[in-house]
Design a protein around this motif. Sequence first.
Motif, PDB file in Angstrom:
ATOM      1  N   ASN A  84      46.278  54.028  53.209  1.00  0.00           N
ATOM      2  CA  ASN A  84      45.413  53.830  52.048  1.00  0.00           C
ATOM      3  C   ASN A  84      45.042  52.377  51.783  1.00  0.00           C
ATOM      4  O   ASN A  84      44.351  52.086  50.814  1.00  0.00           O
ATOM      5  N   LYS A 100      40.984  48.623  50.133  1.00  0.00           N
ATOM      6  CA  LYS A 100      41.378  50.016  49.921  1.00  0.00           C
ATOM      7  C   LYS A 100      40.736  50.853  51.027  1.00  0.00           C
ATOM      8  O   LYS A 100      39.556  50.695  51.330  1.00  0.00           O
ATOM      9  N   SER A 102      39.963  54.762  52.395  1.00  0.00           N
ATOM     10  CA  SER A 102      39.912  56.163  51.997  1.00  0.00           C
ATOM     11  C   SER A 102      39.072  56.926  53.006  1.00  0.00           C
ATOM     12  O   SER A 102      38.241  56.345  53.709  1.00  0.00           O
ATOM     13  N   SER A 103      39.294  58.199  53.115  1.00  0.00           N
ATOM     14  CA  SER A 103      38.529  59.075  54.014  1.00  0.00           C
ATOM     15  C   SER A 103      38.541  58.572  55.457  1.00  0.00           C
ATOM     16  O   SER A 103      37.503  58.502  56.109  1.00  0.00           O
TER      17      SER A 103
END
Length: 139
Positions: A84, A100, A102-103
């Motif tokens: 993350n 950050k 994500s995905s």
Amino acid sequence: VLNDQATDELASYFVDGKPPRILITTCQKPVGNTYKFAEEILNLIPGAEFYERRQFDIKDITKYAINRGFTDIMVFNEDMKKCNGLTLTHLPEGPTAHFKLSSIKLNKEIKNHARLTTHPPELVLNGFSTRVGQQVSAN
């Protein structure tokens, strides 16, 4: 634009022209896809090396990297078995940035993805006329 580049506070990072040596590591005790994602990044960046974190403190890893001539450290963090975050530190004294994540999709999860090649990545940058554009295209 050229005058701005001459007085830029980050100009010293680009003067020597040496290729970066990047040490890639993870948080302590990673699980999930963090190792796999770090491996894909390792294959993507020329001159990058992986260092297994084990129980070492990040300060010890930083000293190790500085003593061996690394220019940057990338630390992949995870929470609840998912990668993350990325902390990127320029050695020896910074700056440090946190991103950050994500995905995240690994190569094998992308349908009809291209194969990685062994040649270094290459970018063609034309038409950058602003101060930031000149810095990006010059490096």
